[in-house]
Enzyme design. Structure first.
Site, PDB file in Angstrom:
ATOM      1  N   ASP A 108      -4.153   9.278  24.176  1.00  0.00           N
ATOM      2  CA  ASP A 108      -3.543  10.543  24.370  1.00  0.00           C
ATOM      3  C   ASP A 108      -2.848  11.170  23.497  1.00  0.00           C
ATOM      4  O   ASP A 108      -1.869  11.612  24.291  1.00  0.00           O
ATOM      5  CB  ASP A 108      -2.128  10.122  26.033  1.00  0.00           C
ATOM      6  CG  ASP A 108      -3.465   8.944  26.978  1.00  0.00           C
ATOM      7  OD1 ASP A 108      -4.652   8.789  27.046  1.00  0.00           O
ATOM      8  OD2 ASP A 108      -2.700   7.704  27.799  1.00  0.00           O
ATOM      9  N   SER A 165      -3.951  17.013  32.476  1.00  0.00           N
ATOM     10  CA  SER A 165      -3.911  17.362  31.271  1.00  0.00           C
ATOM     11  C   SER A 165      -5.100  16.824  30.473  1.00  0.00           C
ATOM     12  O   SER A 165      -5.962  15.318  30.732  1.00  0.00           O
ATOM     13  CB  SER A 165      -3.233  16.998  29.895  1.00  0.00           C
ATOM     14  OG  SER A 165      -1.846  16.864  30.607  1.00  0.00           O
ATOM     15  N   HIS A 189      -6.009  13.229  31.394  1.00  0.00           N
ATOM     16  CA  HIS A 189      -5.340  11.949  31.668  1.00  0.00           C
ATOM     17  C   HIS A 189      -4.248  12.679  32.745  1.00  0.00           C
ATOM     18  O   HIS A 189      -4.123  13.920  32.683  1.00  0.00           O
ATOM     19  CB  HIS A 189      -4.259  12.364  30.268  1.00  0.00           C
ATOM     20  CG  HIS A 189      -3.259  10.953  30.564  1.00  0.00           C
ATOM     21  ND1 HIS A 189      -3.142   9.967  30.308  1.00  0.00           N
ATOM     22  CD2 HIS A 189      -2.215  10.990  30.954  1.00  0.00           C
ATOM     23  CE1 HIS A 189      -2.142   9.040  30.833  1.00  0.00           C
ATOM     24  NE2 HIS A 189      -1.700   9.849  30.923  1.00  0.00           N
ATOM     25  N   ASN A 221     -10.410  13.773  26.901  1.00  0.00           N
ATOM     26  CA  ASN A 221     -10.124  12.996  28.092  1.00  0.00           C
ATOM     27  C   ASN A 221      -9.563  13.736  29.017  1.00  0.00           C
ATOM     28  O   ASN A 221      -8.863  14.542  28.837  1.00  0.00           O
ATOM     29  CB  ASN A 221      -9.749  11.428  27.817  1.00  0.00           C
ATOM     30  CG  ASN A 221      -8.724  10.778  28.701  1.00  0.00           C
ATOM     31  OD1 ASN A 221      -9.777  10.734  29.098  1.00  0.00           O
ATOM     32  ND2 ASN A 221      -8.177  10.504  28.764  1.00  0.00           N
TER      33      ASN A 221
HETATM   34  C1  GRF Z   1      -8.466   9.877  37.159  1.00  0.00           C
HETATM   35  O1  GRF Z   1      -7.050  10.737  38.239  1.00  0.00           O
HETATM   36  C2  GRF Z   1      -8.689  10.185  35.703  1.00  0.00           C
HETATM   37  O2  GRF Z   1      -7.170  11.468  35.635  1.00  0.00           O
HETATM   38  C3  GRF Z   1      -7.963   8.949  35.690  1.00  0.00           C
HETATM   39  O3  GRF Z   1      -8.550   7.764  36.324  1.00  0.00           O
HETATM   40  C4  GRF Z   1      -9.255   9.076  37.356  1.00  0.00           C
HETATM   41  C5  GRF Z   1     -10.212   8.306  38.159  1.00  0.00           C
HETATM   42  O4  GRF Z   1     -10.503   9.177  38.806  1.00  0.00           O
HETATM   43  N1  GRF Z   1      -8.013   8.774  34.544  1.00  0.00           N
HETATM   44  P1  GRF Z   1     -12.534   9.677  39.135  1.00  0.00           P
HETATM   45  O5  GRF Z   1     -13.172   8.427  38.760  1.00  0.00           O
HETATM   46  O6  GRF Z   1     -12.957  10.518  38.491  1.00  0.00           O
HETATM   47  O7  GRF Z   1     -12.189  10.184  40.891  1.00  0.00           O
END
Ligand code: GRF
Length: 196
Positions: A149, A140, A113, A111
């Site tokens: 997370d 991360s 984050h 994932n």
């Molecule tokens: C990203 O900032 C990711 O870290 C968070 O949600 C956002 C998703 O953006 N979990 P995208 O859909 O990849 O543009």
């Protein structure tokens, strides 16, 4: 693993800019991974279009049309298994996955984050980083384990928190780093799996 690329499925819920960074990385023939499917739990999001634009199979599995989280996750597992994915990348996927999904899937799950884990798990990370007076923020890429997370971090990238930053300004600065961090982490995990 006697093959040259690992199979990756990407789970999304929205615009898919991180998905795009993975698509772009995988377009390089030397990259050790290929995206075999993109699945969104929200229908009609732009991320699905990004996949279709480059001929990747894209599916919506709408969590709202399932009676329970278990039924939704069973449908998701069935779809992922039909692609025989080695790695599942969560890229802006906004559903919490249960331990039985995580343990039941025969794939590594990672994932991205938007915080410097273990700081600021969960939502609203940028506002919380500013509120806490952090001087640094970042993103991360980590292994997904049952605790939210909390899995081991594969790649982390940092940015400064600037004076007067809004959550939006900080999010935009972090997002640039997300797009570097995710391909880097996927490459490293894919190489590791291929070497096994
Ligand atoms: C990203 O900032 C990711 O870290 C968070 O949600 C956002 C998703 O953006 N979990 P995208 O859909 O990849 O543009």
């Amino acid at each position: 693993m006697a093959k040259s690329k690992v199979k990756v499925a990407v789970l999304i819920s929205g615009r898919g800019s991180n998905l795009q960074s993975l698509i772009d990385a995988c377009a390089n023939e030397d990259f050790p991974a290929e995206i075999v499917a993109v699945i969104s739990n929200v229908p009609d999001v732009y991320g699905l279009e990004r996949a279709q634009n480059v001929g990747i199979e894209a599916h919506a599995i709408d969590h709202k049309s399932y009676e329970s989280r278990e039924n939704f996750e069973s449908a998701l597992i069935a779809k992922l298994q039909s692609y025989d994915a080695d790695i599942v990348c969560l890229a802006g996927f906004m559903r919490i996955l249960t331990p039985s999904f995580i343990d039941g899937l025969n794939a590594s799950i990672i994932n991205i984050h938007p915080s410097l884990l273990p700081k600021h798990k969960g939502l609203n990370t940028h506002a919380r980083a500013i509120e806490a007076g952090d001087t640094e923020a970042g993103c991360s890429v980590h292994h997904v384990v049952a605790d939210l997370d909390s899995g081991d971090v594969i790649v982390q990238k940092r940015v400064p928190v600037e004076k007067g930053d809004t959550a939006e300004a900080l999010a935009a600065r972090v997002l640039v780093q997300e797009h570097l961090a995710y391909p880097e982490a996927l490459e490293s995990l894919a190489k590791q799996l291929l070497d096994q």
